[in-house]
Scaffold this active site. Sequence first.
Site: not given
Length: 899
Positions: A624, A626-629, A645, A744
């Site tokens: 997946s 995400g915003t940060f990773s 991650k 987040d």
Amino acid sequence: MANFWFLILTIGFLVLSWFHNSVNSEIINGDHDDLFTLVAIGKELKLLDWDENGLKNTSNYCSWPHITCSSSQLVEKIVLSRLNLQGNLTLLSQLKSLKWLDLSFNTFHGTIPQSFGNLSDLEFLDLSYNKFDGSIPIELGKLKNLESLNLSNNLLIGSIPIELDGLVKLHDLQVYSNQLNGSIPNWVGNLTNLRVFTAYENELSGKIPESLGAFSELQLLNLHSNYLEGSIPDRLFANGKLEFLVLTQNKLSGVLPDSVGICKDLSSIRIGNNEFIGNVPKEIGNLSSLAYFEADNNNLSGEIVQEFAQCSNLTLLNLASNGFNGIIPPVFGEMINLQELIVSGNNLSGEIPTSVLSNKNLNKIDLSNNRFNGSIPKSVCNSSRLQYLLLGQNSLIGEIPNEIGNCVKLLELQLGGNHLTGVIPPEIGKIKNLQIALNLSFNHLHGQLPPDLGKLDKLVSLDLSNNQLTGDIPLALRGMLSLIDVNFANNHLTGPIPTFAPFQKSPNSSFEKNAGLCGYPLNSFCGNSNGPESFHHKVSYRIVLAVIGSGLLVFMSVTIVVVLFMMREKQEKVAKTAGKEDEEIDDNNKPSMILGNVFVDNLKQAIDFDVVVKATLKDSNKISSGTFSTIYKAEMPSGLTLSVKRLKSIDKTILHQQSKVIRELERLNNLCHDNLIRPIGFAIYDDVALLLHQFLPNGSLARFLHESSKEQEYKPDWPVRLSIAIGVAEGLAFLHHLAIIHLDISSGNIFLDSNFRPLVGEVEISKLLDPSRGTASISAVAGSFGYIPPEYAYTMQVTAPGNVYSFGVILLEILTTRVPVDEEFGEGVDLVKWVQGAPTRGETPEQILDAKLSTVSFSWRKEMLLALKVALICTDTTPAKRPKMKKVVEMLQEITESK
Ligand SMILES: *[C@@H]1O[C@H](CO)[C@@H](O)[C@H](O)[C@H]1NC(C)=O
Ligand SMILES: *[C@@H]1O[C@H](CO)[C@@H](O)[C@H](O)[C@H]1NC(C)=O
Ligand SMILES: *[C@@H]1O[C@H](CO)[C@@H](O)[C@H](O)[C@H]1NC(C)=O
Ligand SMILES: *[C@@H]1O[C@H](CO)[C@@H](O)[C@H](O)[C@H]1NC(C)=O
Ligand SMILES: *[C@@H]1O[C@H](CO)[C@@H](O)[C@H](O)[C@H]1NC(C)=O
Ligand SMILES: *[C@@H]1O[C@H](CO)[C@@H](O)[C@H](O)[C@H]1NC(C)=O
Ligand SMILES: *[C@@H]1O[C@H](CO)[C@@H](O)[C@H](O)[C@H]1NC(C)=O
Ligand SMILES: *[C@@H]1O[C@H](CO)[C@@H](O)[C@H](O)[C@H]1NC(C)=O
């Protein structure tokens, strides 16, 4: 010892009640009755206070907590508010002398006991904020001495009974937020002592009683969000005592009566979203206390009465979406307290009222969608506070004055759809706060784009389309780091489109109809040198676009979403690797490991860092993003599967403070909670940080809710969903308890183990990127789209109430099986707004819930409705109104216990 006494007393009570019922009750003294009743009530409600303390001195129950006695030792007042109580309340009716009963903010359910009708001395009854259902018992009509009745915020149905007409002493009657239907009974109009009457957020229909307020000194009337029709009774104002009048969101018609002018203390009139006609009466000017006048979305007409100007305390005047014509009276400049003037969507004309603009307190002026002509005055921003200057869709002429640069506080500037000429003044670049939008489209502007626009680094939406602008798009515009939505279409621009992520991410329609413009996203290439790179971008940005989705663009227009640091990072990458995708690091370009550690001793042998790093270089391992990773799956040679991650935007300062980072991670590893993901190790190489976690085979909650149906997987049923919601809430409550704000929260960052236990992820981001602690230079950490609380637009701070909002969005996802941002909701509408808008659209909550679950059983449906209530208060627009995370856990647990 206490138990022994309790036993004796209970036996005593049973014996006495037998006596009481079989022998003539006069034999027994009244206060003993109260004692035994209280003990029994204490037992029924599991109120420990009334067991232990009370029994130390049995005859002294008047000193027990929550109780007040009369001089003759009879229980007169009981206050059991906010004690999380439930149980059978029937026995309370035996406290014959009770005058005051407050049971608010508990979890009492079932119907309101009919036996309360026997409390003939009762003056004050507060049952608000419970879960009472069924209809209001007609027996309450026997409470001839009742002065205050509060049944608000329950699940009451049916109508307000005619039989309550005996409550002639009532001065406060509050029944808001229930599901009451039928009409407001006429007896309410006959109450001569009535001061407060609220019945908002019900399903009431019919007319407002003719005599309401006529015989009383009514101060507060709030009936918003019902289906009321007919007109405002003329006599409502007759007594001249009304202070608050809220009738918003009904089907009321007719005119606002002249008699409104009698109410000298009226400070708030809110009658928006009805079908009112005619004009606002001149008598409005008599209301010297008026602070708030909101009458938008009606059929009001005529010229705006200049008498408003006499209301020197008027703070907000909203007359939007009506049929007003004529001009804005120049005397409006005299309203020195006016902060918002909203008159969009009328037929108003004339010049922009300079007198109003010079008002130092003015914060918002919305004149859009009218026929205002004349030019934008040079004095436009002599008022220093103006944040919203909305003049779009009018007939303004002349040039945009250079003085626009004085509007340093502006968040939004809308000048589109006018007849403006001349050039774009470079001074616009001085409006550093401009965030929401700069719209100059559909005018006759010419000349070159001023490079100064590049200074607007907070601006999200820029629309310069449909003008006669010429020249190149200046490279300096790459300073607009927050840009998401851009439109240069239909001008005479030339040259290459600068390489700048927000530009290349835009659809080609953002640049089309500029004969001289070339480069991606247009299909016209600028020449050989740029060709291959452009093509490369074409592929990669298409992917990015597909991921982020166009729903984002829609959503963005309502919420300011600043993805500043993402952009900045992208830019750095573009500059550094000259267009190379960051995922495409060559295998022979072997990264040099700086540092790695595993915190969990018995896993040290099982983890191979080389394999970990390699796994993150293969797209096929990606789980997946995400915003940060980005999260990858990594199979260790030992057979262990890890989730790895890769932090996307780890701040340089963090890399330079590795020991601190490691300390934080180790500390996080010690943060033990069943619903939080713990890091088990990390690796750092070049400027990349990898965090190692246990691999959770059931994937993220987002995948589970929104994708599993396609894959024919097991779809979680309602009890499982509710327990997931509780688990997430507990994890967040634990973080808040430690004063950690999650940065987040989204369903994509909640993971499910094999038992569907939810684990909140991305916690370390909060530690590593916490902007308030100065570990990062990022001022714009906002979280994921659709989960960002509305106040973020103004505060730019992620707070605990902001987390509660994001949790509320997740709860809505769980209840509706819908994604937070979806084009289906309509333009500018996200999941929260869509759910909130259900009553307006005439939809019941049941139509919002996932019908596959809510139609399974009555009890599931009921629980889902309760959870919906929780989700709605979590997503309240006002941060202060949202409950604490701990309270959210309690509320959700109560739902499971209420079975
Ligand atoms: C019990 O309460 C009564 C009434 O307040 C008081 O007169 C009496 O002294 C108390 N007895 C003890 C043992 O505290
Ligand atoms: C509450 O208790 C009374 C007797 O005290 C009983 O008659 C009644 O049915 C009970 N109500 C409920 C809902 O159990
Ligand atoms: C109310 O009191 C009357 C007479 O005292 C009694 O007959 C009746 O049962 C009581 N009603 C309830 C609902 O307790
Ligand atoms: C219920 O209404 C009464 C009367 O207006 C008021 O005094 C009381 O504070 C209200 N209760 C709550 C919980 O708001
Ligand atoms: C009010 O609601 C009740 C129960 O929900 C229903 O039976 C009744 O028909 C409704 N009455 C009106 C006037 O809508
Ligand atoms: C209200 O009062 C008027 C006279 O004051 C009376 O005729 C009427 O019946 C009363 N209405 C109700 C519903 O009590
Ligand atoms: C109320 O307003 C009207 C119209 O503006 C005015 O003629 C009248 O004198 C005002 N009455 C009072 C008491 O101020
Ligand atoms: C105007 O508002 C101020 C502050 O809220 C208040 O003190 C003052 O009494 C108000 N004036 C009138 C005439 O109501």
